[in-house]
Design a protein around this motif. Sequence first.
Motif, PDB file in Angstrom:
ATOM      1  N   SER A 243      -7.481  -3.142  -1.216  1.00  0.00           N
ATOM      2  CA  SER A 243      -6.274  -3.969  -1.220  1.00  0.00           C
ATOM      3  C   SER A 243      -5.861  -4.330  -2.648  1.00  0.00           C
ATOM      4  N   GLN A 247      -2.400  -3.262  -4.763  1.00  0.00           N
ATOM      5  CA  GLN A 247      -1.476  -4.270  -5.283  1.00  0.00           C
ATOM      6  C   GLN A 247      -1.486  -4.350  -6.809  1.00  0.00           C
ATOM      7  N   LEU A 253       1.915  -2.080  -4.728  1.00  0.00           N
ATOM      8  CA  LEU A 253       2.189  -2.248  -3.304  1.00  0.00           C
ATOM      9  C   LEU A 253       2.249  -3.730  -2.944  1.00  0.00           C
ATOM     10  N   SER A 254       2.999  -4.042  -1.890  1.00  0.00           N
ATOM     11  CA  SER A 254       3.006  -5.415  -1.387  1.00  0.00           C
ATOM     12  C   SER A 254       1.698  -5.701  -0.676  1.00  0.00           C
ATOM     13  N   GLY A 256       1.251  -6.731   2.341  1.00  0.00           N
ATOM     14  CA  GLY A 256       1.285  -6.173   3.693  1.00  0.00           C
ATOM     15  C   GLY A 256       1.026  -4.675   3.708  1.00  0.00           C
ATOM     16  N   THR A 257       1.645  -3.964   2.768  1.00  0.00           N
ATOM     17  CA  THR A 257       1.439  -2.513   2.688  1.00  0.00           C
ATOM     18  C   THR A 257       0.008  -2.183   2.303  1.00  0.00           C
ATOM     19  N   ALA A 260      -2.203  -2.531   5.240  1.00  0.00           N
ATOM     20  CA  ALA A 260      -2.056  -1.399   6.157  1.00  0.00           C
ATOM     21  C   ALA A 260      -2.891  -0.216   5.681  1.00  0.00           C
ATOM     22  N   PHE A 261      -2.933  -0.007   4.365  1.00  0.00           N
ATOM     23  CA  PHE A 261      -3.727   1.089   3.829  1.00  0.00           C
ATOM     24  C   PHE A 261      -5.222   0.828   3.979  1.00  0.00           C
ATOM     25  N   THR A 309       3.184   5.093  -4.181  1.00  0.00           N
ATOM     26  CA  THR A 309       2.686   4.899  -2.816  1.00  0.00           C
ATOM     27  C   THR A 309       2.125   6.192  -2.252  1.00  0.00           C
ATOM     28  N   ALA A 313      -1.652   6.849  -1.059  1.00  0.00           N
ATOM     29  CA  ALA A 313      -1.924   7.304   0.310  1.00  0.00           C
ATOM     30  C   ALA A 313      -2.821   8.535   0.313  1.00  0.00           C
TER      31      ALA A 313
END
Length: 421
Positions: A243, A247, A253-254, A256-257, A260-261, A309, A313
């Motif tokens: 996380s 970020q 990244l936010s 929340g995103t 999710a990852f 992103t 990913a």
Amino acid sequence: MSTPSTTINRWAVLWGSVAILMCTGAIYSFSVFAGPLSGLRGWTMPEVMMAFTINAAIGPIPMILGGWIVDKGGVRIPIMVGGLMFAAGFMLAGAATTTTMLYLSYGVLAGLGQGLAYSGCLNNTLKLFPDKRGMAAGLITGGMGAASVIAAPVARALIKSAGVDAAFLRMGAVYAVIVIVASFFLRTAPVGFTPAGWTAPAGAGPAVNLPWTGMVRTPRFFLIFLMMGVGAFSGLMIASQASGIGQSAMFGLSAGTAAAFVSIYAACNMLGRIVWGAISDRLGYTNALMMIYGTVALSMLVLVLVSSTVGFAIGIIGLGLCFGGVMGIFPALTMKNFGPRFQGVNYGIVFTAYSIAAFFAPRIAASMGAEGDYTKPFVIAIGLAFVGLVLTLGFTRLSANSAAGPVPAEAPLAADAKVGS
């Protein structure tokens, strides 16, 4: 000497073991509880996370102890006891009003229970699948990986509706019930078990059953130990910081995103254990490991070069799949080289390589990425992946040059038949 058996439904043992580990594997969803627990009790986050650190630190103890019990012929009782210890530790963590109580419940009791159950389920089941060891190890360890994927959203929902203390208590109670029911499907693998209609492939070499005292004197042990530590390093580094890395200034990244990852990484970790386990049965363990180390290096390189992103990913998915593969392949590789008879203790000792990696990898990632730039730890992980490739090539050459096949057995299989099953 081999012992075919028609009285044991090995698939029932496998799925019963998976069910138990899908409970005890919830130990790795602790980050979901940490923040709410800190807010409820007024503890700092480092104080709360110490419970997880204690849990991880004592891992080799129950792994080796549980393996020793399994090697002596006990399965159902120690696994059930371990599973219930975990459930009790989980529930008591919800009732903890001091950090000492939290450390003793979640750190010590749940940690010991999880290790006992994991060691028993894994090593006993592998003995029932000499024809599909990679697949069996992948499914068993995949159950551990699936636990956090399932437990995290359930825990979040319970925490939101009833509070973190109630979430601990309710989930622990459910785990206790599942452990008891699944334990009735467990059976001890007979010494020398072979499934009906299966014979060892030609060229497999003479039978080998080394106890740990013989195992640690072989070059193969040191190579396997180093290969596992190197293989676990990058996955543990990302798992502990996923996380924050998402970020960071590198990817932007936010929250929340990034969250999710984290879930995607956990799902890939689970899937990788199953997929690479099946691949290793077809292509061989060392070939699969070389593919894993190569993929790790490429995934890390993407994280270094593609700060977007999409890059994050690709890197996360590749590393998740490969970390899962490491956890799925090494139990079977250990059994292949040192035999099934003493697998419990032997793999418990090999597993300490994972614990050492778990101690250093998160700290290196956190310290070197403190400014939001994780390039240095990524480069270190790339280097270690190449080290893993070299070690695996050396291991392959060592195996090929062993004129007599595997190292000679110190304990003949037939002589151990009286131990019990």
